[in-house]
Design an enzyme around this catalytic site. Sequence first.
Site, mmCIF file in Angstrom:
data_model
loop_
_atom_site.group_PDB
_atom_site.id
_atom_site.type_symbol
_atom_site.label_atom_id
_atom_site.label_comp_id
_atom_site.label_asym_id
_atom_site.label_seq_id
_atom_site.Cartn_x
_atom_site.Cartn_y
_atom_site.Cartn_z
ATOM 1 N N ARG A 114 0.914 -1.105 0.033
ATOM 2 C CA ARG A 114 0.122 0.107 -0.002
ATOM 3 C C ARG A 114 0.924 1.160 0.084
ATOM 4 N NH1 ARG A 114 -2.941 -3.301 3.294
ATOM 5 N NH2 ARG A 114 -4.788 -3.907 2.169
ATOM 6 N N LYS A 163 2.184 11.569 -11.268
ATOM 7 C CA LYS A 163 1.480 10.616 -11.814
ATOM 8 C C LYS A 163 2.380 9.263 -12.107
ATOM 9 C CE LYS A 163 -1.925 13.071 -14.922
ATOM 10 N NZ LYS A 163 -2.327 13.434 -16.233
ATOM 11 N N GLU A 205 8.494 19.544 -24.575
ATOM 12 C CA GLU A 205 7.701 19.901 -23.569
ATOM 13 C C GLU A 205 7.886 21.197 -22.835
ATOM 14 O OE1 GLU A 205 5.223 17.777 -23.059
ATOM 15 O OE2 GLU A 205 5.998 15.915 -23.561
ATOM 16 N N LYS A 240 4.973 23.425 -14.113
ATOM 17 C CA LYS A 240 4.230 22.374 -13.893
ATOM 18 C C LYS A 240 3.537 22.286 -12.499
ATOM 19 C CE LYS A 240 3.237 17.479 -14.939
ATOM 20 N NZ LYS A 240 4.017 16.210 -15.551
ATOM 21 N N GLU A 278 -6.400 16.578 -11.983
ATOM 22 C CA GLU A 278 -6.799 17.011 -13.446
ATOM 23 C C GLU A 278 -8.151 17.050 -13.497
ATOM 24 O OE1 GLU A 278 -4.427 15.094 -16.391
ATOM 25 O OE2 GLU A 278 -5.872 15.602 -17.874
ATOM 26 N N ARG A 296 -5.450 21.251 -14.654
ATOM 27 C CA ARG A 296 -4.415 20.648 -15.055
ATOM 28 C C ARG A 296 -4.447 20.236 -16.597
ATOM 29 N NH1 ARG A 296 -1.032 15.820 -11.530
ATOM 30 N NH2 ARG A 296 0.336 15.440 -13.103
ATOM 31 N N ASN A 337 -1.983 19.425 -21.290
ATOM 32 C CA ASN A 337 -2.211 18.600 -22.572
ATOM 33 C C ASN A 337 -2.096 19.278 -23.731
ATOM 34 O OD1 ASN A 337 -2.524 16.289 -20.966
ATOM 35 N ND2 ASN A 337 -4.901 16.992 -20.925
ATOM 36 N N HIS A 390 -1.031 17.545 -27.235
ATOM 37 C CA HIS A 390 -1.014 16.313 -26.782
ATOM 38 C C HIS A 390 -2.147 15.497 -27.630
ATOM 39 C CE1 HIS A 390 2.361 16.952 -24.221
ATOM 40 N NE2 HIS A 390 2.613 15.713 -24.293
ATOM 41 N N HIS A 412 -0.879 12.488 -29.744
ATOM 42 C CA HIS A 412 -1.296 11.085 -29.440
ATOM 43 C C HIS A 412 -1.678 10.390 -30.816
ATOM 44 C CE1 HIS A 412 -1.587 11.896 -24.965
ATOM 45 N NE2 HIS A 412 -0.235 11.698 -25.223
ATOM 46 N N HIS A 422 7.812 10.830 -28.842
ATOM 47 C CA HIS A 422 6.710 11.555 -28.268
ATOM 48 C C HIS A 422 7.147 12.997 -28.256
ATOM 49 C CE1 HIS A 422 3.558 12.775 -25.365
ATOM 50 N NE2 HIS A 422 4.605 13.312 -24.736
HETATM 51 N N1 LIG Z 1 4.149 10.751 -14.993
HETATM 52 C C1 LIG Z 1 4.055 11.559 -15.969
HETATM 53 O O1 LIG Z 1 3.489 12.845 -15.447
HETATM 54 C C2 LIG Z 1 4.581 11.852 -17.227
HETATM 55 C C3 LIG Z 1 4.710 12.950 -17.890
HETATM 56 C C4 LIG Z 1 5.281 12.766 -19.443
HETATM 57 C C5 LIG Z 1 5.605 11.537 -19.822
HETATM 58 N N2 LIG Z 1 5.547 10.557 -19.185
HETATM 59 C C6 LIG Z 1 6.159 9.237 -19.503
HETATM 60 O O2 LIG Z 1 7.367 9.225 -19.622
HETATM 61 C C7 LIG Z 1 7.913 8.319 -20.621
HETATM 62 C C8 LIG Z 1 8.813 8.847 -21.610
HETATM 63 O O3 LIG Z 1 10.088 9.269 -20.813
HETATM 64 P P1 LIG Z 1 11.357 9.667 -21.335
HETATM 65 O O4 LIG Z 1 11.225 10.650 -22.357
HETATM 66 O O5 LIG Z 1 12.357 9.969 -20.237
HETATM 67 O O6 LIG Z 1 11.652 8.165 -21.925
HETATM 68 P P2 LIG Z 1 12.531 6.965 -21.454
HETATM 69 O O7 LIG Z 1 12.104 6.427 -20.154
HETATM 70 O O8 LIG Z 1 12.111 5.716 -22.723
HETATM 71 O O9 LIG Z 1 14.050 7.458 -21.739
HETATM 72 C C9 LIG Z 1 14.551 7.774 -23.204
HETATM 73 C C10 LIG Z 1 15.511 6.710 -23.494
HETATM 74 O O10 LIG Z 1 16.818 7.383 -22.851
HETATM 75 C C11 LIG Z 1 17.551 6.368 -22.050
HETATM 76 N N3 LIG Z 1 18.190 7.151 -21.089
HETATM 77 C C12 LIG Z 1 17.773 7.649 -19.997
HETATM 78 N N4 LIG Z 1 18.339 8.129 -19.426
HETATM 79 C C13 LIG Z 1 19.543 8.338 -19.884
HETATM 80 C C14 LIG Z 1 20.987 8.811 -20.001
HETATM 81 N N5 LIG Z 1 20.999 9.701 -18.798
HETATM 82 N N6 LIG Z 1 21.815 8.896 -20.903
HETATM 83 C C15 LIG Z 1 21.610 8.065 -21.965
HETATM 84 N N7 LIG Z 1 20.451 7.324 -21.994
HETATM 85 C C16 LIG Z 1 19.216 7.649 -21.340
HETATM 86 C C17 LIG Z 1 16.591 5.402 -22.026
HETATM 87 O O11 LIG Z 1 17.197 4.066 -21.800
HETATM 88 C C18 LIG Z 1 15.537 5.223 -23.021
HETATM 89 O O12 LIG Z 1 16.047 4.589 -24.374
HETATM 90 C C19 LIG Z 1 6.472 8.134 -21.359
HETATM 91 O O13 LIG Z 1 6.528 6.490 -20.992
HETATM 92 C C20 LIG Z 1 5.541 8.845 -20.695
HETATM 93 O O14 LIG Z 1 4.348 8.091 -20.721
HETATM 94 C C21 LIG Z 1 5.136 10.422 -17.927
HETATM 95 ZN ZN LIG Z 2 4.396 14.763 -23.211
#
Ligand SMILES: NC(=O)c1ccc[n+]([C@@H]2O[C@H](COP(=O)([O-])OP(=O)(O)OC[C@H]3O[C@@H](n4cnc5c(N)ncnc54)[C@H](O)[C@@H]3O)[C@@H](O)[C@H]2O)c1
Ligand SMILES: [Zn+2]
Length: 374
Positions: free
Chosen positions: A123, A145, A197, A240, A250, A254, A258, A261, A265, A277
Amino acid sequence: MKTIELHIADPPTPYQVMIGAGLIDQAGSMIAPVCPHDRAMVVCDQAVADLHAARLKASLTGAGYDVSLISIESNEERKSLDTVSRLYHEFTGARLDRHSPVIAVGGGIVGDTAGFAASTFMRGLPFVNVPTTLLAMVDASVGGKTGVNFAHHEGARGSAHPAKNLIGSFYQPVLVIADVNALATLPDRHIRCGLAECIKHAIIGDGEMFAQLERSGGATFSAWDDEARIEFIARNVMVKANIVERDQRESRLRMVLNLGHTYAHAIETWPGVNLWHGEAVALGLIASVGAGLALGITSPDCAQRVEQVVAGVGLATRMGGLPSNDELIEAMRGDKKSHGNRIRLIVPREIGSVEIVDEVSASAIGSGWDRVRK
Ligand SMILES: NC(=O)c1ccc[n+]([C@@H]2O[C@H](COP(=O)([O-])OP(=O)(O)OC[C@H]3O[C@@H](n4cnc5c(N)ncnc54)[C@H](O)[C@@H]3O)[C@@H](O)[C@H]2O)c1
Ligand SMILES: [Zn+2]
């Protein structure tokens, strides 16, 4: 170093986002005061296991923790309940108890997945996020999130369809540590995706940051020193945080996050389209401007400036081979964030101010697509 304190209503305890250079090597002493415990679990991205996660582990060991480390491959298929289940097994094997911190080291995929596992195991275990991508520092690690994808059948296009972030929770971390040194190993294309972003944040609520992006163009971020990077990330976190603090779950405000987005998407999930993305978001920002112009909401000056900034940082502003507007609009209706058959869009008014439009006509949405069509 910059520290931003986030005040979320639930839970009422504020927590800090620390942004600096070299913080991973000091992480143990930063985590120990908020998570006094003997055992810690590091969940890291395979890509950073040997680099950043190993240093974090050493720092935790130095602070007196008995550390277990598990690495996960970060791709959207692995952002799944199977991975969460694997994490539960590891947590059990390491004999974590309700006070053992789970520390995510990686991009948004690892942060979302480990955060969800932490939020549900026993939990809820204390969760520390150590984002290592620009996108995760400015976006995914802020706001609480967490979640994973879930492949369901009868998706928008009939077959088994992976729905992004369908399973999840709102779960605030106890600490976020963003070390700009970690970005040294991140490929440029990922930096540009993070910048999409940041442009979104600037349009939503920071005109001064937008002007900075206009001035620095192609030299944005990559050419900056640590101080400038730290300041820039902090500004993004504040945009943010300011929104999330007022609307954690949201209910309305919030939604402005988007911006771009709903368009993004629709294209990033289109079969055969190979956009990341952030690249889809960049196009989505321009499409939103196109819709805003058609609706008479976006000023022509704002439209032009958005387009120039997106191009300036090296992101594409047009795309060839797009499906028809009707097909794309149908895909937008299938978006998790759409409501009923209506499509809601966030549309810029001026730089620094956006509007939520609850029901946008197909013709205005189509004008957005026309603007990005090559
Ligand atoms: N929780 C939220 O509010 C929120 C908001 C936006 C996006 N997201 C989520 O985040 C994800 C995308 O995140 P992201 O763009 O960080 O992608 P990711 O986690 O896939 O990382 C991108 C790539 O970079 C590599 N990597 C990470 N750190 C590195 C570093 N320091 N040096 C070299 N390589 C590195 C990873 O292995 C991966 O291949 C999506 O799944 C999305 O849904 C969540
Ligand atoms: Zn985004």
